[in-house]
Design a protein around this motif. Structure first.
Motif, PDB file in Angstrom:
ATOM      1  N   SER A  18      12.084   4.424  -9.635  1.00 20.25           N
ATOM      2  CA  SER A  18      11.720   5.844  -9.684  1.00 20.25           C
ATOM      3  C   SER A  18      10.203   6.037  -9.686  1.00 20.25           C
ATOM      4  N   ASP A  19       9.666   6.677  -8.636  1.00 21.10           N
ATOM      5  CA  ASP A  19       8.217   6.926  -8.582  1.00 21.10           C
ATOM      6  C   ASP A  19       7.717   7.728  -9.782  1.00 21.10           C
ATOM      7  N   PRO A  20       8.381   8.866 -10.131  1.00 21.64           N
ATOM      8  CA  PRO A  20       7.842   9.648 -11.261  1.00 21.64           C
ATOM      9  C   PRO A  20       7.895   8.872 -12.581  1.00 21.64           C
ATOM     10  N   ALA A  21       8.961   8.082 -12.802  1.00 23.60           N
ATOM     11  CA  ALA A  21       9.071   7.329 -14.058  1.00 23.60           C
ATOM     12  C   ALA A  21       7.966   6.280 -14.138  1.00 23.60           C
ATOM     13  N   VAL A  22       7.735   5.573 -13.037  1.00 19.16           N
ATOM     14  CA  VAL A  22       6.700   4.530 -13.030  1.00 19.16           C
ATOM     15  C   VAL A  22       5.314   5.164 -13.177  1.00 19.16           C
ATOM     16  N   ALA A  23       5.131   6.315 -12.550  1.00 21.65           N
ATOM     17  CA  ALA A  23       3.836   7.006 -12.662  1.00 21.65           C
ATOM     18  C   ALA A  23       3.546   7.393 -14.105  1.00 21.65           C
ATOM     19  N   ARG A  80      14.345  -1.155  -3.089  1.00 20.77           N
ATOM     20  CA  ARG A  80      14.245   0.199  -3.636  1.00 20.77           C
ATOM     21  C   ARG A  80      13.166   0.324  -4.706  1.00 20.77           C
ATOM     22  N   ILE A  81      12.495  -0.785  -5.023  1.00 18.45           N
ATOM     23  CA  ILE A  81      11.475  -0.726  -6.078  1.00 18.45           C
ATOM     24  C   ILE A  81      10.327   0.190  -5.633  1.00 18.45           C
ATOM     25  N   SER A  82       9.907   1.066  -6.533  1.00 15.14           N
ATOM     26  CA  SER A  82       8.820   2.005  -6.233  1.00 15.14           C
ATOM     27  C   SER A  82       7.574   1.250  -5.763  1.00 15.14           C
TER      28      SER A  82
END
Ligand code: TXA
Ligand code: MG
Length: 318
Positions: A18-23, A80-82
Motif C-alpha cells: 500500500s503506497d499510502p501506508a508505506v508513505a 505488488r510491493i509499493s
C-alpha cells in the motif's frame, strides 16, 4: 501502521503493498524517501512471490531464516510491493523475522510488512516498547509490547544479486557464520555504499556526545563498559565479555546513558570480530554525529557519490 517486536529491534510496520501506508511510515520516522525499507515475510516461499529468489538466497535462507538476515534480491516483474518501499531501486530487501509476534502479525495481516526500525530517523534503535513510546508515541497508531528484543542489533543485510554475495550492513548474523555457509564474500568497494542507501556515516545517534575506545570515564561522563576489567560502576554490556550479550544490551544501554545528566557517554573498546563488527559499526555511526551538527538527513557518507536515483512521488501528498 503498527510498531511490533522482532528478534532484532522493534519495527514500524505497514502493508508493503500500500503506497499510502508505506508513505505514513516514512513520514512518522522523518526518513528520507530514497532510503528503502525491508519487507518482512513469513518464509522463503512468501519472499519468492515478489523477488527473484535465486540459489544463493535459498541456501542462506535455509541456514538463517527465520532470523536476523536480510537478503537483497531483484524485484520480480509484476510484484505488488509499493515502489516507495524500495526507494526507486530495482531490488527488494526481504527478511523472515524469528519472533512469534512478528510471525503472527504477518499471518494476521495477510500481506508482506514493510518495516524500518521504529526510531526517528538517525536516532538510537528501539529494543523495548518504551523506547518506541518515548520517541514516536504520538505519531503512530499502535505499539505491540513484546518485551526486550533478544538479539538487540539489526539484521545483517546481504546483497545476493551479484556473483559473490556482499554484506551491505553488518548485523545479527556474523560475517564468519555467513562465509561458513556460502564461501567468500565480495570485498566492499568505495562504490558499494551506492547499493546500500541506508548506510549513512552518521546514524543511531544519542543526544549526548559519544566517545569511543575509552578506558575510563572523564568527569561528567557516563561509561558503558565491556568485559571483566570494566569499572564496577559502569553500565557493563557484558561482564563476561560475551559479544552476543553485548549486542542484546547495546541500544538499551545507549538509551539509558542518554537519559543521564552530564557531559557525554564514553564506551570501552569492543573486539572487532563476530558480532563485535556490528556493534562497532553502530557505535562508530553513533559517534560520528560529533563531527557535524547538521540535520541527519544531510549527512550522507562521502563515499556514496551522487544520491541514489529517486523516482518517487512526494510523500507530502499523502
Ligand atoms: O533487523 C532489522 O533489519 C530491523 C527489523 C525491524 O527488521 N529493520 C531495520 O530496518 O533495521 P531499517 O529500515 O532501519 O534498515 C534497513 C536497511 C537500510 O540500511 C536500507 O538502506 C537497507 O536495509 N535496504 C533496504 N532495502 C534495500 C535495497 N533494496 N538495497 C540495499 N539496501 C537496502
Ligand atoms: Mg534503522
Amino acid at each position: 501502521m503498527v510498531a511490533f517486536p522482532t528478534e532484532t529491534v522493534y519495527g514500524l510496520g505497514a502493508d508493503a503493498t500500500s503506497d499510502p501506508a508505506v508513505a505514513r511510515v516514512f513520514a512518522a520516522k522523518g526518513r528520507p524517501r530514497f532510503d528503502p525499507l525491508i519487507v518482512h515475510v513469513k518464509n522463503s516461499s512468501m519472499a519468492a512471490v515478489d523477488t527473484e529468489f535465486n540459489d544463493k538466497a535459498a541456501v542462506l535462507a535455509s541456514a538463517f531464516w527465520p532470523g536476523p538476515l536480510t537478503l537483497v534480491l531483484k524485484r520480480k516483474a509484476g510484484s505488488r510491493i509499493s515502489q516507495l518501499v524500495s526507494g526507486g531501486l530495482e531490488t527488494l530487501a526481504v527478511r523472515a523475522p524469528n519472533h512469534p509476534i512478528a510471525q503472527e502479525l504477518i499471518d494476521m495481516a495477510g500481506c508482506p510488512i514493510a518495516a524500518p526500525s521504529a526510531n526517528p530517523f538517525g536516532r538510537i534503535s528501539p529494543t523495548l516498547a518504551r523506547h518506541v513510546v518515548d520517541a514516536l508515541g504520538s505519531n503512530i497508531d499502535m505499539i505491540i509490547d513484546g518485551g526486550a528484543c533478544p538479539v538487540g542489533i539489526e539484521s545483517t543485510v546481504v546483497d545476493v544479486t551479484g556473483a559473490f554475495p556482499a554484506i551491505l550492513r553488518p548485523g545479527g548474523i556474523s560475517a564468519e557464520a555467513l562465509e561458513a555457509i556460502v564461501g567468500p564474500f565480495a570485498t566492499p568497494t568505495k562504490t558499494s555504499a551506492l547499493h546500500s542507501p541506508g548506510t549513512l556515516q552518521r546514524h543511531y545517534s544519542p543526544v549526548r556526545s559519544l566517545r569511543l575506545n575509552a578506558h575510563a570515564a572523564l568527569p561528567g561522563e557516563t561509561l558503558i563498559g565491556f568485559g571483566p576489567d570494566a569499572p564496577a560502576d559502569s553500565l557493563n554490556l557484558s561482564p563476561n565479555g560475551d559479544l552476543t550479550e553485548a549486542a542484546a544490551n547495546l541500544f538499551a544501554f545507549l538509551h539509558a546513558a542518554d537519559r543521564h545528566d552530564g557531559d557525554g557517554i564514553a564506551v570501552m573498546p569492543i573486539p572487532e570480530a563476530g558480532l563485535g563488527r556490528a556493534i562497532n559499526d553502530r557505535l562508530r555511526r553513533a559517534a560520528a554525529r560529533n563531527d557535524s551538527e547538521s540535520d541527519p538527513g544531510d549527512d550522507w557518507n562521502d563515499e556514496r557519490g551522487p544520491q541514489a536515483p529517486c523516482i518517487l512521488p512526494d510523500i507530502e501528498e499523502y
